[in-house]
Design a protein around this motif. Sequence first.
Motif, mmCIF file in Angstrom:
data_model
loop_
_atom_site.group_PDB
_atom_site.id
_atom_site.type_symbol
_atom_site.label_atom_id
_atom_site.label_comp_id
_atom_site.label_asym_id
_atom_site.label_seq_id
_atom_site.Cartn_x
_atom_site.Cartn_y
_atom_site.Cartn_z
ATOM 1 N N TYR A 50 0.676 -1.162 0.115
ATOM 2 C CA TYR A 50 0.011 0.049 -0.068
ATOM 3 C C TYR A 50 0.892 1.360 0.042
ATOM 4 O O TYR A 50 0.726 2.129 -0.648
ATOM 5 C CB TYR A 50 -0.906 -0.073 1.080
ATOM 6 N N ASN A 51 1.828 1.144 0.878
ATOM 7 C CA ASN A 51 2.646 2.447 0.945
ATOM 8 C C ASN A 51 3.432 2.720 -0.510
ATOM 9 O O ASN A 51 3.748 4.045 -0.485
ATOM 10 C CB ASN A 51 3.661 2.316 2.075
ATOM 11 N N ASN A 52 3.760 1.603 -0.966
ATOM 12 C CA ASN A 52 4.561 2.037 -2.344
ATOM 13 C C ASN A 52 3.413 2.676 -3.345
ATOM 14 O O ASN A 52 4.157 3.230 -4.347
ATOM 15 C CB ASN A 52 4.763 0.724 -2.814
ATOM 16 N N LEU A 53 2.335 2.776 -3.290
ATOM 17 C CA LEU A 53 1.665 3.583 -4.070
ATOM 18 C C LEU A 53 1.199 5.005 -3.825
ATOM 19 O O LEU A 53 0.753 5.810 -4.695
ATOM 20 C CB LEU A 53 0.118 3.083 -3.883
ATOM 21 N N ALA A 54 1.943 5.332 -2.620
ATOM 22 C CA ALA A 54 2.048 7.163 -2.430
ATOM 23 C C ALA A 54 0.838 7.583 -2.380
ATOM 24 O O ALA A 54 0.585 8.468 -2.820
ATOM 25 C CB ALA A 54 2.955 7.615 -3.498
ATOM 26 N N LEU A 55 -0.145 6.924 -1.518
ATOM 27 C CA LEU A 55 -1.453 7.609 -1.377
ATOM 28 C C LEU A 55 -1.636 8.528 -0.348
ATOM 29 O O LEU A 55 -0.448 8.818 0.430
ATOM 30 C CB LEU A 55 -2.519 6.386 -1.005
#
Length: 275
Positions: A126-131
């Motif tokens: 999830y964090n790799n999506l830069a949300l």
Amino acid sequence: MRKQTLPALCCLLAALAFTSCNRNSNKQDVVQPNAVSAEVLAQIKANGFSTDHVIKTDEGYLVEGDILLTESQLKEKVSSPVLRVANTEQYRTNLLVTSLPRVIKIKVTGLGNAFIDGCDTAINRYNNLALRMTFQRVTSGAADITIQGFNQGPSGGYITLGSSGFPTNTGNPYATIKMNTNQYAYGSNPNVLYVGSVIQHEIGHCIGMRHTDYMDRSYSCGGSPVDEGQSTIGAVLIPGTPDTADPNSWMLACSNGGNRTFNSNDIIALKYLYQ
């Protein structure tokens, strides 16, 4: 989230406010779920959820294999649109996480290393999506989502792998993910990437995502096509997404039994909502 394989093997089911993953078992049924009234089934259908194999729980009603709907949620009218990404669609509920940007703290309690490492795997993805919403595993203090265990054997030909629910009407993520510690769920030596994929799916429910193949469960689960209709939810096509089949979404109702993460359409849907 459910996985369908050869009849002699297992079938996995992952399931709004409470989601779960199940797998088929050759064990005889050991639990008879409490009867669900016709009134409740009508409410479930009016909210656009499948009424097949609804299970009554202490918290509410488990639908679509791994989604928990509370009594109060069933009485609410759903009016927000959903996200359609393909012939199999990416859906969200009317409830999303708000007050962005924010950090969502996740705690794993009473579970072994495979579940801790699986949680870290899901968080990193999830964090790799830069949300505008990031996730952090904590070991002490308050948490927004707690991952805990339960032990439940096969029932009705399936076994629950994990369950969760949808965000609250105050804009917070659903607070609990339950992972099955029964020997028939993940075995004695759980695969971290598989456990992480189930946690990743359940986090998806916690932040408001429905099953991608909501309109036709046979796409990932096999069997007869099931179209629950749009009900009061509606559907909105995300610009730039294809109108062809989407076989690898992380929110498909049934698992392939292995390591499944976001595909390109999943990323479009998440960024549409949370970037």
